[in-house]
Design a protein around this motif. Structure first.
Motif, mmCIF file in Angstrom:
data_model
loop_
_atom_site.group_PDB
_atom_site.id
_atom_site.type_symbol
_atom_site.label_atom_id
_atom_site.label_comp_id
_atom_site.label_asym_id
_atom_site.label_seq_id
_atom_site.Cartn_x
_atom_site.Cartn_y
_atom_site.Cartn_z
ATOM 1 N N THR A 100 36.257 37.006 16.313
ATOM 2 C CA THR A 100 34.937 37.135 15.700
ATOM 3 C C THR A 100 33.874 36.423 16.535
ATOM 4 O O THR A 100 32.768 36.937 16.768
ATOM 5 C CB THR A 100 34.937 36.553 14.280
ATOM 6 N N LYS A 101 34.232 35.255 17.042
ATOM 7 C CA LYS A 101 33.295 34.495 17.870
ATOM 8 C C LYS A 101 33.084 35.190 19.224
ATOM 9 O O LYS A 101 31.971 35.220 19.766
ATOM 10 C CB LYS A 101 33.812 33.069 18.074
ATOM 11 N N ILE A 102 34.163 35.746 19.746
ATOM 12 C CA ILE A 102 34.035 36.475 21.015
ATOM 13 C C ILE A 102 33.138 37.690 20.826
ATOM 14 O O ILE A 102 32.300 38.005 21.683
ATOM 15 C CB ILE A 102 35.430 36.895 21.535
ATOM 16 N N GLN A 103 33.303 38.351 19.665
ATOM 17 C CA GLN A 103 32.471 39.529 19.391
ATOM 18 C C GLN A 103 30.999 39.151 19.315
ATOM 19 O O GLN A 103 30.131 39.943 19.704
ATOM 20 C CB GLN A 103 32.918 40.208 18.087
ATOM 21 N N ALA A 104 30.701 37.962 18.817
ATOM 22 C CA ALA A 104 29.301 37.528 18.753
ATOM 23 C C ALA A 104 28.701 37.487 20.159
ATOM 24 O O ALA A 104 27.543 37.888 20.373
ATOM 25 C CB ALA A 104 29.203 36.152 18.093
ATOM 26 N N GLU A 105 29.471 37.025 21.143
ATOM 27 C CA GLU A 105 29.004 37.008 22.536
ATOM 28 C C GLU A 105 28.894 38.421 23.079
ATOM 29 O O GLU A 105 27.943 38.764 23.790
ATOM 30 C CB GLU A 105 29.976 36.195 23.400
ATOM 31 N N ILE A 106 29.894 39.250 22.738
ATOM 32 C CA ILE A 106 29.884 40.636 23.204
ATOM 33 C C ILE A 106 28.646 41.369 22.700
ATOM 34 O O ILE A 106 27.989 42.119 23.433
ATOM 35 C CB ILE A 106 31.181 41.360 22.766
ATOM 36 N N THR A 107 28.313 41.139 21.429
ATOM 37 C CA THR A 107 27.137 41.788 20.845
ATOM 38 C C THR A 107 25.870 41.401 21.600
ATOM 39 O O THR A 107 24.999 42.254 21.867
ATOM 40 C CB THR A 107 26.994 41.407 19.362
ATOM 41 N N GLN A 108 25.750 40.130 21.947
ATOM 42 C CA GLN A 108 24.572 39.688 22.703
ATOM 43 C C GLN A 108 24.513 40.365 24.077
ATOM 44 O O GLN A 108 23.435 40.768 24.539
ATOM 45 C CB GLN A 108 24.607 38.159 22.866
ATOM 46 N N ILE A 109 25.657 40.509 24.723
ATOM 47 C CA ILE A 109 25.702 41.173 26.030
ATOM 48 C C ILE A 109 25.315 42.641 25.893
ATOM 49 O O ILE A 109 24.555 43.182 26.705
ATOM 50 C CB ILE A 109 27.110 41.025 26.649
ATOM 51 N N GLN A 110 25.841 43.281 24.838
ATOM 52 C CA GLN A 110 25.514 44.690 24.610
ATOM 53 C C GLN A 110 24.000 44.879 24.426
ATOM 54 O O GLN A 110 23.391 45.791 24.998
ATOM 55 C CB GLN A 110 26.270 45.218 23.394
ATOM 56 N N GLN A 111 23.407 44.014 23.629
ATOM 57 C CA GLN A 111 21.964 44.113 23.387
ATOM 58 C C GLN A 111 21.162 43.806 24.645
ATOM 59 O O GLN A 111 20.150 44.456 24.933
ATOM 60 C CB GLN A 111 21.569 43.171 22.250
ATOM 61 N N ASP A 112 21.656 42.804 25.393
ATOM 62 C CA ASP A 112 20.956 42.419 26.615
ATOM 63 C C ASP A 112 20.979 43.550 27.643
ATOM 64 O O ASP A 112 19.966 43.827 28.308
ATOM 65 C CB ASP A 112 21.598 41.160 27.200
ATOM 66 N N MET A 113 22.120 44.209 27.794
ATOM 67 C CA MET A 113 22.223 45.318 28.756
ATOM 68 C C MET A 113 21.308 46.475 28.344
ATOM 69 O O MET A 113 20.666 47.092 29.207
ATOM 70 C CB MET A 113 23.674 45.794 28.855
ATOM 71 N N LYS A 114 21.222 46.721 27.043
ATOM 72 C CA LYS A 114 20.356 47.817 26.592
ATOM 73 C C LYS A 114 18.888 47.464 26.801
ATOM 74 O O LYS A 114 18.083 48.314 27.215
ATOM 75 C CB LYS A 114 20.623 48.109 25.119
ATOM 76 N N ASN A 115 18.516 46.217 26.539
ATOM 77 C CA ASN A 115 17.139 45.783 26.777
ATOM 78 C C ASN A 115 16.788 45.869 28.263
ATOM 79 O O ASN A 115 15.669 46.253 28.632
ATOM 80 C CB ASN A 115 16.934 44.352 26.280
ATOM 81 N N THR A 116 17.738 45.507 29.117
ATOM 82 C CA THR A 116 17.516 45.593 30.560
ATOM 83 C C THR A 116 17.256 47.029 30.979
ATOM 84 O O THR A 116 16.332 47.310 31.759
ATOM 85 C CB THR A 116 18.738 45.040 31.333
ATOM 86 N N ALA A 117 18.066 47.949 30.465
ATOM 87 C CA ALA A 117 17.889 49.362 30.806
ATOM 88 C C ALA A 117 16.551 49.887 30.289
ATOM 89 O O ALA A 117 15.847 50.627 30.991
ATOM 90 C CB ALA A 117 19.037 50.184 30.222
ATOM 91 N N ASN A 118 16.181 49.509 29.078
ATOM 92 C CA ASN A 118 14.905 49.972 28.513
ATOM 93 C C ASN A 118 13.703 49.405 29.274
ATOM 94 O O ASN A 118 12.636 50.028 29.328
ATOM 95 C CB ASN A 118 14.802 49.577 27.039
ATOM 96 N N SER A 119 13.898 48.230 29.879
ATOM 97 C CA SER A 119 12.799 47.578 30.591
ATOM 98 C C SER A 119 12.668 48.054 32.035
ATOM 99 O O SER A 119 11.691 47.702 32.711
ATOM 100 C CB SER A 119 12.990 46.056 30.583
ATOM 101 N N ALA A 120 13.627 48.828 32.503
ATOM 102 C CA ALA A 120 13.622 49.264 33.906
ATOM 103 C C ALA A 120 12.643 50.421 34.109
ATOM 104 O O ALA A 120 12.997 51.514 34.560
ATOM 105 C CB ALA A 120 15.019 49.678 34.337
ATOM 106 N N THR A 121 11.386 50.164 33.774
ATOM 107 C CA THR A 121 10.351 51.194 33.844
ATOM 108 C C THR A 121 9.289 50.794 34.849
ATOM 109 O O THR A 121 8.782 49.670 34.820
ATOM 110 C CB THR A 121 9.692 51.408 32.464
ATOM 111 N N PHE A 122 8.969 51.707 35.748
ATOM 112 C CA PHE A 122 7.875 51.497 36.697
ATOM 113 C C PHE A 122 7.020 52.751 36.723
ATOM 114 O O PHE A 122 7.518 53.858 36.952
ATOM 115 C CB PHE A 122 8.411 51.194 38.104
ATOM 116 N N ASN A 123 5.733 52.560 36.447
ATOM 117 C CA ASN A 123 4.791 53.683 36.426
ATOM 118 C C ASN A 123 5.260 54.794 35.482
ATOM 119 O O ASN A 123 5.134 55.984 35.771
ATOM 120 C CB ASN A 123 4.603 54.231 37.845
ATOM 121 N N GLY A 124 5.847 54.387 34.353
ATOM 122 C CA GLY A 124 6.293 55.361 33.360
ATOM 123 C C GLY A 124 7.617 56.027 33.677
ATOM 124 O O GLY A 124 8.035 56.944 32.968
#
Length: 303
Positions: free
Chosen positions: A112-136
């Protein structure tokens, strides 16, 4: 030679010479003021036409250079996000996720504790991908409106009257981590589970659950290999854009030098010619003045 009141041959000759010198002087002064030997089509129609075409080519090359700069910034943005998602330092991204899944194989560990870290990584990777925007533009998190391929302008050339524009083709699907149709590298499900939504919080030490974790590790390892290859491809494109950009700038300098050789005035020669023509003009005025004095000499015969 007979002297005449009606026809002053000496004055006419001096005037013609002075008129020729004035025309040459005007031409030289124009060259000095503009810095060009061929400033208009009337100066040399062939060279003027070639220089005009070469200037147009240089303008096109300048546009290519600007486009390469924009492409370089776009590729660099996507590359940076991909490497961040990969997490090469082992403390984030897919490499950290893989390590956590391997750790979760330990008997009796609190998943359960490991999953808490995994969830943060999953969210972080998705935020990184969503932020990879240049000039639209975003190749890592795409929708159905995102083009499947992108052509990056890389060069311009012209043979005769036929222009050629070369491009670097990018297949967006090779870099998409997340898509609106869940067909990306990280959100494509395997047996209903993707890297984006995998959860080990409820898994136990049972053989079946251990097999499930093994499957998750395989998924992550495959994703690491795929993202690594994608990042390597973008790195190669970055190098190609950089090389093309340097070449285009060098080519523009070469074309500019070529234009200069066709139309630029030799300022040393023009300066020397200006001094000579000014001296000739002064002598021509003096010669015309002397020729005009002949009429006064004739007049004195009648006094």
């Amino acid at each position: 030679m007979a002297s005449s009141l009606l026809t002053n041959s000496s004055a006419m000759t001096a005037l013609q010479t002075l008129r020729s010198i004035s025309m040459q002087l005007s031409t030289t002064q124009n060259r000095i003021s503009t810095g060009e030997r061929v400033a208009t089509a009337s100066d040399n129609s062939a060279y003027w036409s070639i220089a005009t075409s070469m200037r147009a080519d240089n303008a096109a090359l300048s546009a290519v250079s600007d486009s390469l700069g924009l492409s370089a910034a776009t590729v660099d943005t996507e590359y940076t996000a991909l490497t961040a998602t990969l997490g090469s330092d082992g403390n984030s991204g897919l490499t950290k996720l893989q390590a956590l899944l391997v750790e979760s194989k330990t008997a009796g560990i609190d998943r359960t504790k490991i999953q808490a870290e995994i969830t943060q990584i999953q969210q972080d990777m998705k935020n990184t991908a969503n932020s990879a925007t240049f000039n639209g533009v975003n190749w890592l998190s795409t929708t159905t409106a995102t083009p499947t391929t992108v052509n990056l302008v890389s060069s311009f050339s012209r043979v005769g009257g036929t222009p050629t524009i070369n491009t670097i083709q990018v297949t967006v699907a090779n870099y998409s981590l997340y898509t609106s149709t869940t067909t990306g590298i990280l959100d494509t499900p395997t047996s209903g589970v993707s890297i984006d939504n995998m959860n080990i919080g409820t898994l136990t030490d049972s053989s079946a659950d251990q097999t499930t974790i093994d499957g998750y590790i395989t998924q992550v390892t495959t994703a690491i290999n795929t993202v690594s290859q994608s990042a390597a491809n973008l790195g190669a494109i970055k190098n190609r854009i950089s090389n093309n950009s340097d070449f285009v700038k060098s080519l523009m300098d070469s074309v500019t030098r070529g234009i200069g050789q066709l139309v630029d005035a030799d300022m040393n020669a023009e300066s020397t010619r200006l001094s000579a023509l000014q001296t000739q003009q002064q002598l021509g005025v003096q010669a015309l003045s002397i020729a005009n004095q002949n009429s006064q000499s004739i007049l004195s015969l009648f006094r």
